[in-house]
Design a protein around this motif. Structure first.
Motif, PDB file in Angstrom:
ATOM      1  N   LEU A 128       0.825  -1.208   0.000  1.00  0.00           N
ATOM      2  CA  LEU A 128       0.000   0.000   0.000  1.00  0.00           C
ATOM      3  C   LEU A 128       0.858   1.257   0.000  1.00  0.00           C
ATOM      4  O   LEU A 128       0.588   2.229   0.679  1.00  0.00           O
ATOM      5  CB  LEU A 128      -0.951  -0.010   1.214  1.00  0.00           C
ATOM      6  N   GLY A 129       1.930   1.212  -0.792  1.00  0.00           N
ATOM      7  CA  GLY A 129       2.718   2.424  -1.041  1.00  0.00           C
ATOM      8  C   GLY A 129       1.973   3.261  -2.069  1.00  0.00           C
ATOM      9  O   GLY A 129       0.786   3.065  -2.322  1.00  0.00           O
ATOM     10  N   ASN A 130       2.683   4.162  -2.700  1.00  0.00           N
ATOM     11  CA  ASN A 130       2.074   5.085  -3.664  1.00  0.00           C
ATOM     12  C   ASN A 130       1.271   4.354  -4.751  1.00  0.00           C
ATOM     13  O   ASN A 130       0.090   4.638  -4.972  1.00  0.00           O
ATOM     14  CB  ASN A 130       3.195   5.928  -4.287  1.00  0.00           C
ATOM     15  N   MET A 131       1.895   3.366  -5.417  1.00  0.00           N
ATOM     16  CA  MET A 131       1.219   2.664  -6.510  1.00  0.00           C
ATOM     17  C   MET A 131       0.128   1.748  -5.978  1.00  0.00           C
ATOM     18  O   MET A 131      -0.962   1.674  -6.543  1.00  0.00           O
ATOM     19  CB  MET A 131       2.226   1.859  -7.350  1.00  0.00           C
ATOM     20  N   ILE A 135       0.084  -7.158  -6.958  1.00  0.00           N
ATOM     21  CA  ILE A 135       1.324  -7.155  -6.169  1.00  0.00           C
ATOM     22  C   ILE A 135       2.058  -5.833  -6.383  1.00  0.00           C
ATOM     23  O   ILE A 135       2.587  -5.561  -7.469  1.00  0.00           O
ATOM     24  CB  ILE A 135       2.197  -8.371  -6.562  1.00  0.00           C
ATOM     25  N   ASN A 136       2.062  -5.002  -5.340  1.00  0.00           N
ATOM     26  CA  ASN A 136       2.635  -3.654  -5.427  1.00  0.00           C
ATOM     27  C   ASN A 136       3.623  -3.422  -4.281  1.00  0.00           C
ATOM     28  O   ASN A 136       3.761  -2.315  -3.782  1.00  0.00           O
ATOM     29  CB  ASN A 136       1.507  -2.617  -5.370  1.00  0.00           C
ATOM     30  N   THR A 137       4.283  -4.495  -3.877  1.00  0.00           N
ATOM     31  CA  THR A 137       5.250  -4.477  -2.771  1.00  0.00           C
ATOM     32  C   THR A 137       6.610  -4.046  -3.322  1.00  0.00           C
ATOM     33  O   THR A 137       6.738  -3.754  -4.515  1.00  0.00           O
ATOM     34  CB  THR A 137       5.341  -5.892  -2.188  1.00  0.00           C
ATOM     35  N   TYR A 138       7.663  -4.053  -2.470  1.00  0.00           N
ATOM     36  CA  TYR A 138       9.012  -3.777  -2.973  1.00  0.00           C
ATOM     37  C   TYR A 138       9.432  -4.877  -3.939  1.00  0.00           C
ATOM     38  O   TYR A 138       8.992  -6.032  -3.833  1.00  0.00           O
ATOM     39  CB  TYR A 138      10.004  -3.635  -1.815  1.00  0.00           C
ATOM     40  N   LEU A 180      -1.041 -12.602 -16.678  1.00  0.00           N
ATOM     41  CA  LEU A 180      -0.034 -11.790 -15.989  1.00  0.00           C
ATOM     42  C   LEU A 180       0.045 -10.440 -16.695  1.00  0.00           C
ATOM     43  O   LEU A 180       0.376 -10.375 -17.887  1.00  0.00           O
ATOM     44  CB  LEU A 180       1.340 -12.475 -16.043  1.00  0.00           C
ATOM     45  N   VAL A 181      -0.294  -9.370 -15.966  1.00  0.00           N
ATOM     46  CA  VAL A 181      -0.147  -8.011 -16.485  1.00  0.00           C
ATOM     47  C   VAL A 181       0.879  -7.286 -15.622  1.00  0.00           C
ATOM     48  O   VAL A 181       0.814  -7.334 -14.389  1.00  0.00           O
ATOM     49  CB  VAL A 181      -1.502  -7.249 -16.482  1.00  0.00           C
ATOM     50  N   ILE A 182       1.861  -6.647 -16.277  1.00  0.00           N
ATOM     51  CA  ILE A 182       2.919  -5.933 -15.550  1.00  0.00           C
ATOM     52  C   ILE A 182       2.630  -4.435 -15.657  1.00  0.00           C
ATOM     53  O   ILE A 182       2.188  -3.953 -16.695  1.00  0.00           O
ATOM     54  CB  ILE A 182       4.311  -6.285 -16.136  1.00  0.00           C
ATOM     55  N   GLY A 183       2.901  -3.703 -14.564  1.00  0.00           N
ATOM     56  CA  GLY A 183       2.488  -2.301 -14.443  1.00  0.00           C
ATOM     57  C   GLY A 183       3.258  -1.298 -15.288  1.00  0.00           C
ATOM     58  O   GLY A 183       3.875  -0.377 -14.752  1.00  0.00           O
ATOM     59  N   GLY A 188      -4.530  11.946 -15.486  1.00  0.00           N
ATOM     60  CA  GLY A 188      -3.552  12.088 -14.401  1.00  0.00           C
ATOM     61  C   GLY A 188      -3.158  10.713 -13.884  1.00  0.00           C
ATOM     62  O   GLY A 188      -3.576   9.682 -14.417  1.00  0.00           O
ATOM     63  N   HIS A 189      -2.378  10.690 -12.823  1.00  0.00           N
ATOM     64  CA  HIS A 189      -1.842   9.441 -12.273  1.00  0.00           C
ATOM     65  C   HIS A 189      -2.946   8.444 -11.905  1.00  0.00           C
ATOM     66  O   HIS A 189      -2.899   7.275 -12.294  1.00  0.00           O
ATOM     67  CB  HIS A 189      -0.968   9.766 -11.054  1.00  0.00           C
ATOM     68  N   GLN A 190      -3.965   8.899 -11.172  1.00  0.00           N
ATOM     69  CA  GLN A 190      -5.017   7.967 -10.740  1.00  0.00           C
ATOM     70  C   GLN A 190      -5.802   7.421 -11.931  1.00  0.00           C
ATOM     71  O   GLN A 190      -6.104   6.226 -11.998  1.00  0.00           O
ATOM     72  CB  GLN A 190      -5.975   8.635  -9.731  1.00  0.00           C
ATOM     73  N   GLU A 191      -6.091   8.292 -12.891  1.00  0.00           N
ATOM     74  CA  GLU A 191      -6.858   7.827 -14.056  1.00  0.00           C
ATOM     75  C   GLU A 191      -6.064   6.805 -14.873  1.00  0.00           C
ATOM     76  O   GLU A 191      -6.631   5.865 -15.438  1.00  0.00           O
ATOM     77  CB  GLU A 191      -7.259   9.021 -14.935  1.00  0.00           C
TER      78      GLU A 191
END
Length: 354
Positions: free
Chosen positions: A15-18, A72-75, A120-123, A303-306
């Motif tokens: 639950l960091g920025n991304m 998965i949005n961890t380190y 599998l989708v990569i960000g 923007g970033h959220q969209e």
């Protein structure tokens, strides 16, 4: 409601920025239902996310909640293990970039996705950005071979510098950010990368002795195309020419022209393009240019959220419409291979031949 359109039950890890942005995207999309969040600590969340339970351990949450999708949005150092665990549990997976810390681990994740028959989708957020899609299309129209000139240097302080230092416990900026822009280069040329060089410098005593917060990579492609990418984080970084996105070919150039008042620490400037400038090299009998440069105004950009919302809409579409993601996965491994080769070159002082 038909079974194919039941909401997809998603477990969001990190639950960091991304991670917070992706969690909001799932929350606001009726195609998804968040079954739980995973984070070691209790971070400050948007009001909409306050009602969800935060679990401290991914593996336990995966077993207990049996989601359809793991986000998965961890380190970076946990991406590969978490993704493989999720595939083995029968889930589809969204994973933030970089896909893994090594090429072997990235390939292990792709193999697990194929074996499980899951998505599998990569960000790669820029793949969902209309302006970047246009930049790539215009560059391809020019035809190669290409010169790619790109950077994203961030003068960071306060909480942003703390985030950057946390990222640098595992990943240097040229890998963390570089995968996006190297991915753009690879989409434009389609040629195989053959040689990578890198250089870097540690400009702060606040990071590990073997880490560097300034990096520069050069890549040479089979078709003769060449590119460089530069990335730096920290309070000492200059705001001058912090954002260069420029593609040249024998037939002209396509460039992103940045708002002169933009700040490198503002997350929305990392994706906003303002203006795409098209330049054609064609000259007339008098040796002067036939066509003036054309500025394409990119108004009303997401923007970033969209962009995160669009990324997760693509995830949903990939699952529901059974989209073939072979090229998507291969591209993610390729851009990571180039950036990790650059890191190896920084550390050995030698070029890496792919």
């Amino acid at each position: 409601m038909s079974s194919s359109h039941k909401p997809i039950r998603v477990l969001v890890a990190g639950l960091g920025n991304m991670g917070r942005s992706h969690a909001l995207a799932y929350h606001n999309n009726p195609g998804f239902e968040i079954v739980g969040l995973v984070n070691r600590s209790k971070p400050k969340l948007a009001d909409e996310l306050e009602g969800y339970t935060i679990h401290p351990d991914f593996e336990t949450a995966l077993k207990d909640l049996k989601p359809d999708l793991c986000s998965i949005n961890t380190y970076s150092d946990s991406h590969a293990d978490y993704a493989v665990m999720a595939f083995e549990a029968g889930c589809d997976v969204f994973v933030e970039k970089p896909l893994a810390m090594t090429v072997e681990d990235a390939e292990r994740v792709v193999a697990a996705a194929k074996k499980a028959g899951r998505k599998l989708v990569i960000g790669y957020i820029l793949r969902h950005h209309p302006s970047w899609m246009r930049l790539i299309a215009e560059a391809r129209k020019l035809g190669g071979p290409y010169v790619f000139r790109m950077n994203l240097n961030q003068q960071s302080s306060g909480p942003t510098w703390e985030t950057h230092k946390a990222l640098m416990r595992t990943t240097p900026p040229i890998v963390d950010c570089g995968v996006h822009y190297v991915d753009v280069m690879c989409q434009i040329t389609d040629a195989k990368p053959v040689e990578v060089r890198g250089m870097g410098l540690r400009l702060s005593n606040e990071i590990a002795p073997d880490m560097y917060n300034y990096g520069h990579l050069q890549v040479i492609y089979e078709d003769g195309s060449v590119g460089w990418y530069e990335a730096a984080w920290g309070p000492m970084i200059s705001e001058t020419a912090f954002f260069v996105k420029d593609v040249m070919s024998p037939n002209g150039a396509v460039s992103i022209v940045m708002d002169p008042n933009a700040k490198s620490d503002d997350i929305d400037t990392h994706t906003k393009t303002s203006v795409i400038r098209l330049h054609t090299a064609e000259t007339g009998p008098n040796g002067k240019f036939i066509h003036p440069d054309q500025d394409l105004r990119m108004d009303g950009e997401p923007g970033h959220q969209e962009l995160c919302d669009r990324e997760q809409a693509f995830m949903l579409k990939a699952i529901r419409e059974d989209i073939d993601l072979s090229r998507h996965m291969a591209d993610a491994v390729q851009s990571l291979r180039i950036c990790l080769a650059a890191d190896e070159s920084v550390r050995t002082g030698k070029p890496v031949y792919l």
